[in-house]
Design a protein around this motif. Structure first.
Motif, PDB file in Angstrom:
ATOM      1  N   ILE A 112       0.847  -1.204   0.000  1.00 59.52           N
ATOM      2  CA  ILE A 112       0.000   0.000   0.000  1.00 59.52           C
ATOM      3  C   ILE A 112       0.881   1.253   0.000  1.00 59.52           C
ATOM      4  CG2 ILE A 112      -1.686   1.357   1.323  1.00 59.52           C
ATOM      5  CD1 ILE A 112      -2.847  -1.349   2.327  1.00 59.52           C
ATOM      6  N   LEU A 113       1.872   1.283   0.893  1.00 55.75           N
ATOM      7  CA  LEU A 113       2.761   2.455   0.962  1.00 55.75           C
ATOM      8  C   LEU A 113       3.461   2.684  -0.376  1.00 55.75           C
ATOM      9  CD1 LEU A 113       4.455   2.189   4.491  1.00 55.75           C
ATOM     10  CD2 LEU A 113       2.439   3.488   3.804  1.00 55.75           C
ATOM     11  N   ARG A 114       3.914   1.590  -1.006  1.00 55.43           N
ATOM     12  CA  ARG A 114       4.581   1.723  -2.305  1.00 55.43           C
ATOM     13  C   ARG A 114       3.631   2.259  -3.368  1.00 55.43           C
ATOM     14  NH1 ARG A 114       8.175  -3.888  -2.367  1.00 55.43           N
ATOM     15  NH2 ARG A 114       9.692  -3.142  -0.830  1.00 55.43           N
ATOM     16  N   SER A 115       2.408   1.745  -3.342  1.00 57.09           N
ATOM     17  CA  SER A 115       1.436   2.133  -4.380  1.00 57.09           C
ATOM     18  C   SER A 115       1.092   3.615  -4.323  1.00 57.09           C
ATOM     19  CB  SER A 115       0.151   1.318  -4.234  1.00 57.09           C
ATOM     20  OG  SER A 115       0.408  -0.051  -4.407  1.00 57.09           O
ATOM     21  N   VAL A 116       1.158   4.200  -3.132  1.00 58.31           N
ATOM     22  CA  VAL A 116       0.813   5.627  -3.030  1.00 58.31           C
ATOM     23  C   VAL A 116       2.065   6.495  -2.963  1.00 58.31           C
ATOM     24  CG1 VAL A 116      -1.423   5.135  -1.954  1.00 58.31           C
ATOM     25  CG2 VAL A 116       0.563   5.564  -0.498  1.00 58.31           C
ATOM     26  N   GLY A 117       3.216   5.899  -3.259  1.00 55.86           N
ATOM     27  CA  GLY A 117       4.447   6.679  -3.378  1.00 55.86           C
ATOM     28  C   GLY A 117       5.119   7.027  -2.064  1.00 55.86           C
ATOM     29  N   LEU A 118       4.753   6.326  -0.980  1.00 55.11           N
ATOM     30  CA  LEU A 118       5.342   6.660   0.318  1.00 55.11           C
ATOM     31  C   LEU A 118       6.545   5.786   0.656  1.00 55.11           C
ATOM     32  CD1 LEU A 118       2.150   7.426   2.413  1.00 55.11           C
ATOM     33  CD2 LEU A 118       3.898   9.041   1.639  1.00 55.11           C
ATOM     34  N   GLU A 119       6.831   4.820  -0.221  1.00 53.84           N
ATOM     35  CA  GLU A 119       8.072   4.059  -0.050  1.00 53.84           C
ATOM     36  C   GLU A 119       8.682   3.954  -1.433  1.00 53.84           C
ATOM     37  OE1 GLU A 119       7.885   0.262   2.117  1.00 53.84           O
ATOM     38  OE2 GLU A 119       9.558  -0.373   0.863  1.00 53.84           O
ATOM     39  N   LYS A 120       9.921   4.425  -1.573  1.00 55.35           N
ATOM     40  CA  LYS A 120      10.497   4.516  -2.914  1.00 55.35           C
ATOM     41  C   LYS A 120      11.667   3.564  -3.151  1.00 55.35           C
ATOM     42  CE  LYS A 120       9.223   9.388  -3.124  1.00 55.35           C
ATOM     43  NZ  LYS A 120       7.939   9.262  -3.824  1.00 55.35           N
ATOM     44  N   ASP A 121      12.280   3.086  -2.090  1.00 52.90           N
ATOM     45  CA  ASP A 121      13.493   2.278  -2.257  1.00 52.90           C
ATOM     46  C   ASP A 121      13.183   0.807  -2.507  1.00 52.90           C
ATOM     47  OD1 ASP A 121      15.099   4.461  -2.086  1.00 52.90           O
ATOM     48  OD2 ASP A 121      15.474   4.263   0.056  1.00 52.90           O
ATOM     49  N   TYR A 122      12.648   0.556  -3.678  1.00 54.43           N
ATOM     50  CA  TYR A 122      12.363  -0.830  -4.055  1.00 54.43           C
ATOM     51  C   TYR A 122      12.266  -0.884  -5.572  1.00 54.43           C
ATOM     52  CZ  TYR A 122       7.556   0.357  -5.276  1.00 54.43           C
ATOM     53  OH  TYR A 122       6.450   0.886  -5.877  1.00 54.43           O
ATOM     54  N   VAL A 123      12.323  -2.091  -6.109  1.00 52.77           N
ATOM     55  CA  VAL A 123      12.185  -2.265  -7.551  1.00 52.77           C
ATOM     56  C   VAL A 123      10.711  -2.515  -7.861  1.00 52.77           C
ATOM     57  CG1 VAL A 123      12.849  -3.620  -9.558  1.00 52.77           C
ATOM     58  CG2 VAL A 123      14.527  -3.169  -7.753  1.00 52.77           C
TER      59      VAL A 123
END
Lengths: 349, 349
Positions: free
Chosen positions: A243-254
């Motif tokens: 969820i965090l990745r989908s809304v741009g709140l976690e960026k350090d991932y592929v």
């Protein structure tokens, strides 16, 4: 912006990264299993661990758990204020308590004094089952009842000098949850703990949590999240991170984008996309990669991916930012694409 | 409110129920597999089926597919306007086309005339890979570029007399998707086809789609949805239906709320919740049931459920609207609870 509250070695609110939490399925007095579970959740990216404290033995076990784990620990208390005090004394980093079932303001004052002495924050809040009667009668099972009930609980702690308060207003209904958080976010600056409560099994629960928590985070509401699932806690943490990745709140991932396939798809895309997702899960750097079905549409549609692969007849095509640059035979696809991913990550150093 | 557009035997927009669609993984010329896939999707609750039409054989196969299936069929066309005409002549209920790769306005006019002759609607739209160059240059890969590009495509069909237009503005980025739909919803009354494109594998894709589509539906934006997953189309339909249920747009089903369990849980809740979810999936009537971990908090927290069960030491407790009414031995739990669910459904008749 919400107020910043310290919990153990991290912060909630005030612009701090949104913290992921989960709840242990063991009692703390089952110390071995609790520690094992917390360490596994830390590995999965959990920032805060909560457990219920039902008796003295649970409270005392916190000391050992605190020593053997790293993330902040939250003691979840019902009914007995003495357990809140014992949990604080044994090293809990935060207390979650429901003033409504603690038995009177004198007990709240004791807990408040203890929190101040140990410099600990508290979480209060309501869910559709714990709305204070006066608000339930006045407003029904509504967002206003949920939020006003939670604000009253927070005011009780404020009255006794506790200002580090995190608040939640959960419901099992997604619309009610979203409405309640919007209502309360407009009326206080407490950091908000987001969650859809009793969201159900893995499959349907992930959808409910994603919509509820996601819609709020998109709007800038929310400081810590707990995905609630009738499933292993590690699934809650995984879903929260997605969820965090989908809304741009976690960026350090592929990030992997991949097409849903259609009659134009030229290769066996789905298992390759899943294998690729697994391969990239270990990298903690931002990169956008694409796995696409056809060379005709694939590179163009995934033009915003740093690196991609698209299926052709008898071969695959590698592309960067939408521009094809190398044909790869089917049998070399995995080796070549994975090597290129590592190259991209290295060149980003 | 959006305009109402007829597609086959259903409507999109103008207050019609939000229609669920998916895309076939076979070419229509693989008629047997395409029909089998559509019938399976109908069973799962799919309202509209789309497939690519790549050549004459695909277009001609629509006639047979139309005869053997029931839901509206959408022909997805790239590059060759003649295939759009052939699809319409062979019984497609809607054409999805990208004017940008059809080769000039004279071709669009031919397609438009054909649509009018057959009284068919068209879907146009953009995704981050098909934004018209002028808008990409002017606004970058932004919500404005996506939306203005789609509006220009729609205007082209309007120019040649086609008014029944459905529009999409998809991106693989959830925030961009949501922003683009909000932008375009404020600027036109075309019914909107929602989707997050290239959303990835089942696990991460469900999260992206739930947030993007869910946040928009919560706001009243969206008339038809296509969850995009690198997974079997039936998973897209299942996820779409879960999204619609979560935002209150589908009510005729048995909703299961269940707690995430904690150290207070007294029984083996998770497998029972999953078994219950499977059992109730066949019922098409509104009922809210709860499966909770403990008798202490369970009935109260799930007080809004019509019927529930909570674990105790050596027994379970049945409750209605938060009020316990019957103890059940562990070994009878499944039989008793399932019987009570059927009773509740019957009494709602």
């Amino acid at each position: 912006m919400s107020k910043k509250v310290k919990i153990g070695n991290i912060f909630i609110g005030g612009g701090a990264p949104v913290a992921v939490q989960s709840m242990m399925t063991f009692r703390p007095s089952d110390t071995k299993n609790t520690i094992k579970q917390i360490l596994a959740l830390e590995e999965a990216g959990c920032d805060i661990a909560r457990f219920c404290v039902r008796d003295e033995a649970d409270a005392k076990a916190i000391k050992t758990i605190r020593e053997k784990t790293h993330i902040p620990l939250v003691a979840d208390i019902h009914f007995d204020y003495r357990l809140a005090v014992a949990a604080a004394e044994n090293g809990a980093d935060k207390i979650r308590i429901n003033p409504g079932n603690i038995g009177g303001e004198d007990k709240i004052k004791i807990v408040a004094d203890c929190l101040k002495a140990h410099k600990l924050p508290v979480r209060v809040g309501s869910n559709s089952g714990s709305i204070e009667k006066e608000f339930l009668l006045a407003y029904g099972r509504s967002e206003k009842a949920l939020a006003e009930s939670a604000l009253k609980n927070a005011a009780l702690f404020e009255k006794y000098g506790v200002g580090d308060i995190v608040v939640s207003v959960k419901a099992s209904d997604v619309r009610l949850t979203v409405a309640a958080y919007r209502y309360i976010a407009a009326r206080c600056d407490y950091p908000l703990h987001l969650g859809v409560t009793e969201a159900g099994t893995l499959k349907s629960g992930v959808v409910k949590n994603s919509i509820g928590i996601g819609a709020l985070l998109l709007q800038g509401i929310g400081d810590t999240v707990r995905v609630s699932l009738s499933a292993a806690p590690v699934e809650e943490v995984r879903a929260a991170k997605l969820i965090l990745r989908s809304v741009g709140l976690e960026k350090d991932y592929v990030e992997l984008v991949s097409c849903p396939t259609c009659g134009r798809c030229e290769w066996d895309l789905i298992p390759f996309a899943e294998k690729t997702e697994k391969f990239v899960s270990k990298f903690k750097k931002p990169l956008k990669i694409a796995v696409m079905g056809c060379v005709v549409n694939g590179p163009g549609e995934a033009a915003d991916a740093d690196l991609g692969i698209a299926g052709g007849k008898g071969f695959c095509m590698l592309f960067k930012k939408g521009v094809p640059y190398k044909k790869v035979a089917y049998e070399d696809v995995e080796k070549e694409f994975f090597k290129e991913i590592e190259n991209c990550l290295r060149s980003a150093d």
